[in-house]
Write a protein that holds these residues in place. Structure first.
Motif, PDB file in Angstrom:
ATOM      1  N   MET A  46      60.780  19.519   3.332  1.00 42.83           N
ATOM      2  CA  MET A  46      61.891  20.298   3.867  1.00 42.83           C
ATOM      3  C   MET A  46      61.509  21.753   4.122  1.00 42.83           C
ATOM      4  O   MET A  46      62.028  22.382   5.051  1.00 42.83           O
ATOM      5  N   LYS A  47      60.618  22.301   3.327  1.00 44.39           N
ATOM      6  CA  LYS A  47      60.234  23.692   3.585  1.00 44.39           C
ATOM      7  C   LYS A  47      59.385  23.811   4.846  1.00 44.39           C
ATOM      8  O   LYS A  47      59.235  24.901   5.409  1.00 44.39           O
ATOM      9  N   MET A  48      58.860  22.693   5.320  1.00 44.16           N
ATOM     10  CA  MET A  48      58.144  22.669   6.590  1.00 44.16           C
ATOM     11  C   MET A  48      59.090  22.403   7.769  1.00 44.16           C
ATOM     12  O   MET A  48      58.878  22.895   8.878  1.00 44.16           O
ATOM     13  N   MET A  49      60.153  21.619   7.539  1.00 44.59           N
ATOM     14  CA  MET A  49      60.983  21.104   8.626  1.00 44.59           C
ATOM     15  C   MET A  49      62.172  21.986   8.989  1.00 44.59           C
ATOM     16  O   MET A  49      62.601  22.007  10.140  1.00 44.59           O
ATOM     17  N   LEU A  50      62.719  22.702   8.015  1.00 36.71           N
ATOM     18  CA  LEU A  50      63.955  23.445   8.276  1.00 36.71           C
ATOM     19  C   LEU A  50      63.704  24.616   9.223  1.00 36.71           C
ATOM     20  O   LEU A  50      62.626  25.217   9.215  1.00 36.71           O
ATOM     21  N   PRO A  51      64.697  24.983  10.031  1.00 35.83           N
ATOM     22  CA  PRO A  51      64.521  26.084  10.988  1.00 35.83           C
ATOM     23  C   PRO A  51      64.526  27.451  10.312  1.00 35.83           C
ATOM     24  O   PRO A  51      65.000  27.615   9.183  1.00 35.83           O
ATOM     25  N   GLU A  52      64.026  28.430  11.043  1.00 29.99           N
ATOM     26  CA  GLU A  52      63.858  29.793  10.523  1.00 29.99           C
ATOM     27  C   GLU A  52      65.153  30.366   9.957  1.00 29.99           C
ATOM     28  O   GLU A  52      65.147  31.057   8.927  1.00 29.99           O
TER      29      GLU A  52
END
Length: 365
Positions: A46-52
């Motif tokens: 999730m820390k890779m996938m979530l938007p800025e």
């Protein structure tokens, strides 16, 4: 109040320890001093996938600790209780009322968005909001705000560093076998991916005395761990090209009764379905590729089933005590999978689990 938390500042960035302000618990909330928290693949993904715009953020959803304060409206949990935290559910929608709390209509808002239902966050830094409430806890923090629906009281003598992963990873793997597949002794079961979730599934199958249990992985260290839990290991990288499905069929006497995929790799899932016996079931629990390709003719003509599964189709309120009881009785020997790290070693723990050097990292605070 002040707390020290592992904050991710933006997509793909490492965890960094930072001092935050955390709210006092509201009338329907619980403040937990975290003693141990498992590092789950979902935290990393999730820390890779979530938007800025959803950062900075505090992850962590396998927390265990001691209750430090409770809101005036909280019942069944008191200061000093030892607890394991799991995912949140509203407990009121028709799905929750039917026992399917993992499929709660409010699941997205309660577990992933990063704030309370009124839009507020539990964490702040220098007056600015920091997203939290991940799985209703964000337990990569010395202090975490949780709720009565996702807190499970456990016996004070339970080792919290072992109990923490039962909040998600161990519950997901074991639940997929015990609740979703519910195999009998004559079954044949193949587990794809021998990480913490997959090995929990192996252990649960052995507890059910399933006759044939296979564990599939490309890391020999993981297959050794699976063998210690009672599975026959299969390393696809050591097989001739195109022979994997036939090897699984051979070892299962014509095809597996059921499978559990923890990899979320489309090609693995496609092969796992092909390796099923007629009317076999593949349960998909991994988070990864959004699309998979299946052989529709094989699926239809052989009556095969592919289904998703959230948190092992479990209700944490009943499942976590059940699994901890099995663990303490020696029927679910998952403690051997845990490797502990100091809180400030969180990025080292990420590197070790991704490299396959450890199975289940647990941060001890």
């Amino acid at each position: 109040m002040k707390t020290r938390a592992a904050v991710v500042e933006g997509p793909g960035q490492p965890f960094r320890l930072s001092e935050l302000q955390i709210d006092e618990p509201r009338s329907d909330e619980i403040l937990v001093r975290v003693k141990a928290v498992g590092l789950c693949h979902t935290d990393i993904t999730m820390k890779m996938m979530l938007p800025e715009e959803m950062f900075p953020r505090v992850f962590g959803h396998e927390g265990a600790g001691v209750v430090e304060a409770v809101g005036a409206d909280v019942r069944g949990v008191k200061v000093g209780d030892h607890v394991v935290m799991s995912f949140r559910s509203c407990r009121e929608c028709e799905r929750c009322q039917a026992g399917a709390v993992g499929y709660c209509r409010q699941a997205m808002a309660l577990n992933y968005l990063g704030y309370r239902s009124d839009g507020s966050t539990t964490f702040h830094r220098d007056g600015a909001a920091v997203a939290g409430s991940f799985f209703g806890q964000s337990s990569f923090s010395e202090l975490a705000i949780a709720s009565p629906d996702n807190v499970v009281v456990v016996d004070p003598d339970v080792d919290l560093s072992t109990a923490a992963p039962f909040g998600c990873g161990f519950q997901t793997g074991a639940g997929a076998v015990l609740n979703t597949i519910d195999p009998d002794q004559a079954s044949s079961l193949v587990i794809y991916g021998a990480g913490a979730v997959g090995l929990s599934a192996v252990a649960a199958a052995r507890a059910r005395r399933v006759q044939t249990i296979l564990a599939v992985d490309t890391k020999d260290s993981r297959l050794e761990a699976a063998a210690g839990l009672g599975a026959v290991g299969v390393n696809p990288s050591e097989l001739p090209d195109g022979s994997f499905v036939e090897r699984i069929r051979e070892l299962t006497g014509g095809g597996a009764t059921a499978g559990v995929d923890t990899t979320a790799v489309p090609q693995v899932i496609k092969q796992a379905v092909r390796a099923l016996a007629p009317r076999g079931t593949l349960v998909v629990v991994g988070l990864g590729a959004p699309e998979i390709e299946l052989d529709a003719v094989d699926l239809m003509q052989n009556g095969k089933i592919v289904r998703g599964c959230i948190e092992g189709d479990s209700d944490p309120k009943t499942m976590i005590p059940e699994l901890l009881g099995m663990y303490r009785a020696g029927d679910l020997p998952l403690g051997s999978l845990v490797t502990t790290y100091r809180f400030d070693q969180i990025n080292e723990a990420v590197e070790d689990v991704e490299a396959g050097r450890v199975v289940k990292p647990v941060l001890v605070l």
